[in-house]
Write an enzyme that holds these catalytic residues in place. Structure first.
Site, PDB file in Angstrom:
ATOM      1  N   SER A 131       0.825  -1.213   0.000  1.00 21.02           N
ATOM      2  CA  SER A 131       0.000   0.000   0.000  1.00 21.02           C
ATOM      3  C   SER A 131       0.858   1.261   0.000  1.00 21.02           C
ATOM      4  O   SER A 131       2.018   1.252   0.437  1.00 21.02           O
ATOM      5  CB  SER A 131      -0.921   0.004   1.225  1.00 21.02           C
ATOM      6  OG  SER A 131      -1.702  -1.166   1.244  1.00 21.02           O
TER       7      SER A 131
HETATM    8  N1  SAM Z   1      -0.459  -4.997   4.089  1.00 26.44           N
HETATM    9  C1  SAM Z   1       0.259  -5.354   2.897  1.00 26.44           C
HETATM   10  C2  SAM Z   1       1.661  -4.810   2.892  1.00 26.44           C
HETATM   11  O1  SAM Z   1       2.063  -4.159   3.860  1.00 26.44           O
HETATM   12  O2  SAM Z   1       2.376  -5.075   1.915  1.00 26.44           O
HETATM   13  C3  SAM Z   1      -0.461  -5.002   1.623  1.00 26.44           C
HETATM   14  C4  SAM Z   1      -1.667  -5.825   1.462  1.00 26.44           C
HETATM   15  S1  SAM Z   1      -2.216  -6.059  -0.180  1.00 26.44           S
HETATM   16  C5  SAM Z   1      -2.916  -4.497  -0.535  1.00 26.44           C
HETATM   17  C6  SAM Z   1      -3.605  -7.115   0.204  1.00 26.44           C
HETATM   18  C7  SAM Z   1      -3.193  -8.498   0.633  1.00 26.44           C
HETATM   19  O3  SAM Z   1      -4.344  -9.145   1.157  1.00 26.44           O
HETATM   20  C8  SAM Z   1      -2.683  -9.369  -0.500  1.00 26.44           C
HETATM   21  O4  SAM Z   1      -1.434  -9.888  -0.196  1.00 26.44           O
HETATM   22  C9  SAM Z   1      -3.732 -10.474  -0.597  1.00 26.44           C
HETATM   23  O5  SAM Z   1      -3.232 -11.718  -1.012  1.00 26.44           O
HETATM   24  C10 SAM Z   1      -4.249 -10.509   0.821  1.00 26.44           C
HETATM   25  N2  SAM Z   1      -5.578 -11.130   0.994  1.00 26.44           N
HETATM   26  C11 SAM Z   1      -6.675 -11.018   0.211  1.00 26.44           C
HETATM   27  N3  SAM Z   1      -7.682 -11.740   0.736  1.00 26.44           N
HETATM   28  C12 SAM Z   1      -7.213 -12.305   1.884  1.00 26.44           C
HETATM   29  C13 SAM Z   1      -7.771 -13.173   2.871  1.00 26.44           C
HETATM   30  N4  SAM Z   1      -9.044 -13.614   2.822  1.00 26.44           N
HETATM   31  N5  SAM Z   1      -6.995 -13.550   3.899  1.00 26.44           N
HETATM   32  C14 SAM Z   1      -5.706 -13.145   3.996  1.00 26.44           C
HETATM   33  N6  SAM Z   1      -5.118 -12.346   3.083  1.00 26.44           N
HETATM   34  C15 SAM Z   1      -5.864 -11.924   2.041  1.00 26.44           C
END
Ligand code: SAM
Length: 220
Positions: free
Chosen positions: A63
């Site tokens: 992000s």
């Molecule tokens: N917080 C992260 C960082 O600091 O890099 C960025 C997050 S990225 C915008 C969103 C993440 O949420 C992705 O890695 C995706 O695979 C994960 N995600 C999506 N659905 C999810 C779920 N049900 N449980 C866990 N992770 C999930």
């Protein structure tokens, strides 16, 4: 080179965070100390401190720094809390949280991203972050309750499990909306069955995919 990155990090904090109203000293100190360039892909290192999200592989993103700082500040941490993050991605947000509190739990659904995040978290000295591969729409039942929960992917609605895993007084910050645009919501548990809800700002996250998020088939 690492000196260039620390200059870029300070500029990022001054120009992208302080000027936009981020003032929580714990958040500012964390954003100043975590080496964001180690969490992005090597090809994007020169843009690690730019005012934008960046790709991290598997169609996911790290992000924008402002969003990381804003969401962290919205959790209103004092330093003693137990915090859950859903959506580990690169691990950067978890590292920021681990600079502020001792107990960080983070959940990622994509095993390759989780492995990469684990390696970088260990490298930067955030080995205390607990990381699990699972569907985070269920939260982390065995570790409940949490003082604060942050979801870093956009959800069609707020999963009930996450609200239920908050302590009384606990805060949940989550982007809710369609698969393109969301609003960042903050819930606060006021007693066993009651929550307050605030809308904080508009945002754009990759989808939260899981049992209580978007179906995987929608996003292929
Ligand atoms: N917080 C992260 C960082 O600091 O890099 C960025 C997050 S990225 C915008 C969103 C993440 O949420 C992705 O890695 C995706 O695979 C994960 N995600 C999506 N659905 C999810 C779920 N049900 N449980 C866990 N992770 C999930």
């Amino acid at each position: 080179m690492s000196n260039n990155f620390s200059v870029a990090r300070r500029l990022m904090v001054d120009q992208q965070l302080r000027l936009r109203g981020i003032s929580d000293p714990l958040v500012i100190a964390a954003m100043l100390s975590v080496p964001r360039h180690l969490f992005v892909e090597e090809a994007f290192q020169s843009r690690a401190y730019s005012d934008a999200p960046l790709p991290i592989g598997s169609k996911q993103t790290i992000s924008q720094p402002f969003m990381v700082a804003f969401m962290t500040a919205a959790l209103e941490l004092q330093g003693t809390e137990k915090v859950l993050e859903i959506g580990t991605g690169s691990g950067y947000q978890a590292a920021v949280l681990a600079t502020i509190v001792d107990q960080v739990f983070t959940v990622e659904r994509i095993p390759e991203l989780a492995r990469r995040a684990r390696r970088i978290l260990d490298l930067v000295g955030a080995a205390c972050v607990n990381l699990q591969v699972s569907d985070g729409t269920f939260g982390w039942e065995e570790q409940r309750p949490f003082d604060a929960i942050m979801v870093t992917a956009g959800s069609p609605e707020t999963p009930r499990h996450l609200l239920d895993q908050l302590k009384i007084g606990g805060r949940l910050v989550i982007p809710v909306g369609d698969q393109i645009d969301q609003v960042l919501k903050r819930y606060r548990r006021t007693d066993n069955a009651t929550f307050t809800e605030e809308t904080l700002l508009g945002c754009r996250f990759v989808p939260l995919i899981g049992r209580y998020g978007w179906p995987e088939s929608d996003y292929s």
